[in-house]
Design an enzyme around this catalytic site. Structure first.
Site, PDB file in Angstrom:
ATOM      1  N   ASP A   1      -4.192  -6.160   5.026  1.00 40.93           N
ATOM      2  CA  ASP A   1      -5.213  -6.989   5.677  1.00 40.93           C
ATOM      3  C   ASP A   1      -5.155  -8.438   5.203  1.00 40.93           C
ATOM      4  O   ASP A   1      -5.526  -9.339   5.932  1.00 40.93           O
ATOM      5  CB  ASP A   1      -6.607  -6.421   5.378  1.00 40.93           C
TER       6      ASP A   1
ATOM      7  N   LYS B   1     -13.550   0.689  15.618  1.00 37.23           N
ATOM      8  CA  LYS B   1     -12.218   0.080  15.754  1.00 37.23           C
ATOM      9  C   LYS B   1     -11.711   0.164  17.189  1.00 37.23           C
ATOM     10  O   LYS B   1     -11.026  -0.736  17.670  1.00 37.23           O
ATOM     11  CB  LYS B   1     -11.214   0.756  14.818  1.00 37.23           C
TER      12      LYS B   1
ATOM     13  N   LYS C   1       8.648 -17.660  -9.997  1.00 41.25           N
ATOM     14  CA  LYS C   1       7.905 -16.573 -10.628  1.00 41.25           C
ATOM     15  C   LYS C   1       6.763 -17.136 -11.474  1.00 41.25           C
ATOM     16  O   LYS C   1       6.965 -18.057 -12.257  1.00 41.25           O
ATOM     17  CB  LYS C   1       8.869 -15.772 -11.506  1.00 41.25           C
TER      18      LYS C   1
ATOM     19  N   PRO D   1      -2.995 -11.695  10.523  1.00 38.54           N
ATOM     20  CA  PRO D   1      -3.306 -11.471  11.937  1.00 38.54           C
ATOM     21  C   PRO D   1      -3.433  -9.977  12.194  1.00 38.54           C
ATOM     22  O   PRO D   1      -2.763  -9.171  11.553  1.00 38.54           O
ATOM     23  CB  PRO D   1      -2.077 -12.030  12.662  1.00 38.54           C
ATOM     24  N   ASP D   2      -4.322  -9.608  13.107  1.00 36.19           N
ATOM     25  CA  ASP D   2      -4.476  -8.192  13.464  1.00 36.19           C
ATOM     26  C   ASP D   2      -3.558  -7.910  14.652  1.00 36.19           C
ATOM     27  O   ASP D   2      -3.812  -8.332  15.784  1.00 36.19           O
ATOM     28  CB  ASP D   2      -5.941  -7.894  13.818  1.00 36.19           C
ATOM     29  N   ILE D   3      -2.479  -7.185  14.391  1.00 35.84           N
ATOM     30  CA  ILE D   3      -1.440  -6.952  15.407  1.00 35.84           C
ATOM     31  C   ILE D   3      -1.996  -6.103  16.547  1.00 35.84           C
ATOM     32  O   ILE D   3      -1.820  -6.401  17.727  1.00 35.84           O
ATOM     33  CB  ILE D   3      -0.213  -6.273  14.766  1.00 35.84           C
TER      34      ILE D   3
ATOM     35  N   LYS E   1     -10.748  -3.425  18.572  1.00 34.23           N
ATOM     36  CA  LYS E   1      -9.330  -3.735  18.770  1.00 34.23           C
ATOM     37  C   LYS E   1      -8.887  -3.460  20.207  1.00 34.23           C
ATOM     38  O   LYS E   1      -7.692  -3.497  20.504  1.00 34.23           O
ATOM     39  CB  LYS E   1      -8.492  -2.953  17.773  1.00 34.23           C
TER      40      LYS E   1
ATOM     41  N   PHE F   1      -4.426   3.427  14.812  1.00 36.65           N
ATOM     42  CA  PHE F   1      -4.786   4.414  13.807  1.00 36.65           C
ATOM     43  C   PHE F   1      -6.001   3.876  13.057  1.00 36.65           C
ATOM     44  O   PHE F   1      -6.230   2.666  13.031  1.00 36.65           O
ATOM     45  CB  PHE F   1      -3.623   4.640  12.828  1.00 36.65           C
TER      46      PHE F   1
ATOM     47  N   ASN G   1       0.844  -1.195   0.000  1.00 34.41           N
ATOM     48  CA  ASN G   1       0.000   0.000   0.000  1.00 34.41           C
ATOM     49  C   ASN G   1       0.878   1.243   0.000  1.00 34.41           C
ATOM     50  O   ASN G   1       2.102   1.142  -0.001  1.00 34.41           O
ATOM     51  CB  ASN G   1      -0.964  -0.020   1.202  1.00 34.41           C
TER      52      ASN G   1
HETATM   53  N1  CTP Z   1      -3.723  -3.081  12.163  1.00 38.03           N
HETATM   54  C1  CTP Z   1      -2.916  -4.095  12.644  1.00 38.03           C
HETATM   55  N2  CTP Z   1      -2.899  -5.299  12.026  1.00 38.03           N
HETATM   56  C2  CTP Z   1      -3.664  -5.534  10.949  1.00 38.03           C
HETATM   57  C3  CTP Z   1      -4.496  -4.517  10.433  1.00 38.03           C
HETATM   58  C4  CTP Z   1      -4.488  -3.279  11.070  1.00 38.03           C
HETATM   59  O1  CTP Z   1      -2.208  -3.870  13.637  1.00 38.03           O
HETATM   60  N3  CTP Z   1      -3.633  -6.716  10.360  1.00 38.03           N
HETATM   61  C5  CTP Z   1      -3.761  -1.798  12.882  1.00 38.03           C
HETATM   62  C6  CTP Z   1      -3.184  -0.631  12.128  1.00 38.03           C
HETATM   63  O2  CTP Z   1      -1.811  -0.471  12.429  1.00 38.03           O
HETATM   64  C7  CTP Z   1      -4.011   0.519  12.678  1.00 38.03           C
HETATM   65  C8  CTP Z   1      -5.359  -0.117  12.959  1.00 38.03           C
HETATM   66  O3  CTP Z   1      -5.109  -1.504  13.092  1.00 38.03           O
HETATM   67  O4  CTP Z   1      -3.510   0.987  13.900  1.00 38.03           O
HETATM   68  C9  CTP Z   1      -6.419   0.115  11.962  1.00 38.03           C
HETATM   69  O5  CTP Z   1      -5.946  -0.181  10.669  1.00 38.03           O
HETATM   70  P1  CTP Z   1      -6.915   0.004   9.425  1.00 38.03           P
HETATM   71  O6  CTP Z   1      -6.199  -0.442   8.187  1.00 38.03           O
HETATM   72  O7  CTP Z   1      -7.515   1.382   9.453  1.00 38.03           O
HETATM   73  O8  CTP Z   1      -8.089  -0.992   9.817  1.00 38.03           O
HETATM   74  P2  CTP Z   1      -8.410  -2.450   9.442  1.00 38.03           P
HETATM   75  O9  CTP Z   1      -8.096  -3.349  10.573  1.00 38.03           O
HETATM   76  O10 CTP Z   1      -7.772  -2.792   8.137  1.00 38.03           O
HETATM   77  O11 CTP Z   1      -9.986  -2.409   9.307  1.00 38.03           O
HETATM   78  P3  CTP Z   1     -10.887  -2.032   8.032  1.00 38.03           P
HETATM   79  O12 CTP Z   1     -10.584  -3.080   7.004  1.00 38.03           O
HETATM   80  O13 CTP Z   1     -12.266  -2.114   8.580  1.00 38.03           O
HETATM   81  O14 CTP Z   1     -10.511  -0.656   7.628  1.00 38.03           O
END
Ligand code: CTP
Length: 414
Positions: free
Chosen positions: A284, A345, A294, A311-313, A349, A331, A216
């Site tokens: 995500d 969020k 390749k 995983p969502d950190i 979270k 954020f 991204n």
């Molecule tokens: N974050 C994280 N790990 C992930 C995804 C997000 O730690 N796998 C954290 C980001 O660092 C940020 C927060 O979660 O602090 C929100 O990230 P954002 O991209 O806005 O949200 P998403 O979890 O992707 O939710 P959505 O898809 O609904 O926007």
């Protein structure tokens, strides 16, 4: 608006130095006082006497000057002004400032000052476009140094392009803006002393095959600025960074990762911490199985990429039952329904604070230098104006330092 302000003007050695004299005249016409400093190279272009006649005061030239030190030490000189202006800012002065050198009066003042610095570069266009100068300007920008110009046009050397010193009136306008926007919040020195802070920053890269990845637009500027500000406030900082093109903040234990899973592992390894700030734009999704070789085009047509969730950190740290940091900050990068999504969020979270920003097309936030954020916590929402990312970082850190101070003293939460 310039009335009564003190400007410390550092004149570098360049053909454009004569324009600095006009700049002094313009500043004094508007009621500002000017303290003049010249580099030895500047003497090749203008005389100390001409600068002194226009500033109406002594011109400082040497680092080791007995009379100057007796009158006003150079540290004091660097702090006596409301703003430090470097015009013309040569490639050499920019390089010294970017690298923290202090081997003459001008560079020492730039390192010792606690005031904003505005640089008006002037140099040959190849020097301005050289990768070394670009790197140095980038570093200084991250350090919060402001720039005006250079302008484009025909240069003294006969070439045409960017590198001309901005016109004195444009520099005056930039000085007025710099003074007006003096929104800097001084970080309470040592306010995070003894605290451990873990910050994530940048994007993650999720491999598709050995040469391709999902990513991204995150530059890492906001997360890195937070790490830098927390370190400046005395914290012991671990920065877990995805792939970025910016430099590691000095004094910060920076750990480089590529993928979300690696980022999670480094964050967990860095625990326990007092504060966790998730500023990274974590991908995500990742591909279910990244190819070992390749992918080739072929009769089978476009590949069917199967994605699985990363995983969502932030949630993993926020929901910890053991060793959860005292403050967990996330954020929320949104393009729609900013505040409602940010509040969702916060709960999902298990954070104490969400810094929400609109990253929609045209905002220039992702990858840019400025940010306009809203702070969302259990109590309410607070919106800040558009600020450079360094200032957003300082304010966030000042807020967290106050919060952790209140928690320690058992005081109220604001
Ligand atoms: N974050 C994280 N790990 C992930 C995804 C997000 O730690 N796998 C954290 C980001 O660092 C940020 C927060 O979660 O602090 C929100 O990230 P954002 O991209 O806005 O949200 P998403 O979890 O992707 O939710 P959505 O898809 O609904 O926007």
């Amino acid at each position: 608006m310039l009335k009564g302000k003190q400007i410390l003007l550092i004149v570098g050695g360049g053909i454009a130095a004569y324009k600095a004299l006009d700049l002094v005249r313009r500043l004094r016409e508007r009621g500002a006082g000017v303290l003049g400093v010249m580099t030895p190279a500047a003497r090749q272009f203008i005389t100390p006497l001409s600068l002194a006649s226009l500033t109406g005061g002594k011109v400082h030239e040497e680092l080791f000057s007995l009379t100057d030190e007796a009158e006003m030490g150079h540290i004091e000189l660097s702090r006596a002004a409301d703003l430090v202006v470097v015009a013309p800012a040569t490639a050499d002065l920019i390089a010294k400032a970017a690298n923290g050198l202090a081997n003459d009066l001008a560079s020492t003042l730039l390192l010792a000052t606690d005031k904003k610095v505005l640089m008006a570069p002037a140099m040959n266009l190849r020097m301005w476009l050289h990768p070394a100068t670009c790197r140095n300007v980038e570093t200084l920008t991250q350090d919060g140094v402001l720039f005006v110009g250079p302008g484009e046009g025909e240069m003294a050397c006969g070439e045409f392009g960017p590198g001309r010193l901005s016109e004195p009136l444009d520099i005056v306008a930039a000085i007025e803006t710099a003074l007006r926007k003096d929104t800097r919040i001084p970080l309470p020195q040592g306010s995070l002393f003894g605290k451990r802070v873990v910050v994530t920053s940048g994007p993650t890269h999720e491999p598709i095959d050995p040469v391709r990845y999902i990513a991204n637009r995150s530059s890492g500027r906001q997360g890195h600025a937070i790490a830098r500000a927390a370190s400046a406030a005395g914290a012991q900082v671990v920065l877990v960074s995805g792939p970025v093109a910016i430099v590691d903040p000095p004094g910060v234990d920076t750990r480089h990762v590529e993928t979300a899973r690696e980022m999670l592992a480094e964050v967990e390894a860095a625990m326990p911490a007092d504060i966790f700030i998730a500023a990274a734009a974590v991908a995500d999704w990742r591909t279910e199985a990244a190819g070992a070789s390749k992918m080739k085009k072929g009769a089978a047509g476009a590949p069917d990429l199967r994605l699985v969730e990363n995983p969502d950190i932030l949630a993993a740290i926020g929901r910890r039952t053991a060793e959860r940091p005292r403050i967990v900050v996330g954020f929320a990068a949104e393009t729609d329904d900013l505040l409602a999504n940010a509040r969702a969020k916060l709960a999902r979270k298990a954070c104490d604070l969400i810094v929400a920003n609109d990253v929609g097309e045209g905002t220039g936030v992702m990858g840019g230098l400025r940010n306009q954020v809203h702070l969302v916590d259990a109590v309410g929402t607070e919106s800040w104006p558009s600020l450079d990312k360094e200032e957003v970082a300082r304010r966030i850190v000042a807020r967290l330092a106050a919060l952790i101070g209140e928690q320690s003293s058992g005081g109220p939460r604001s």
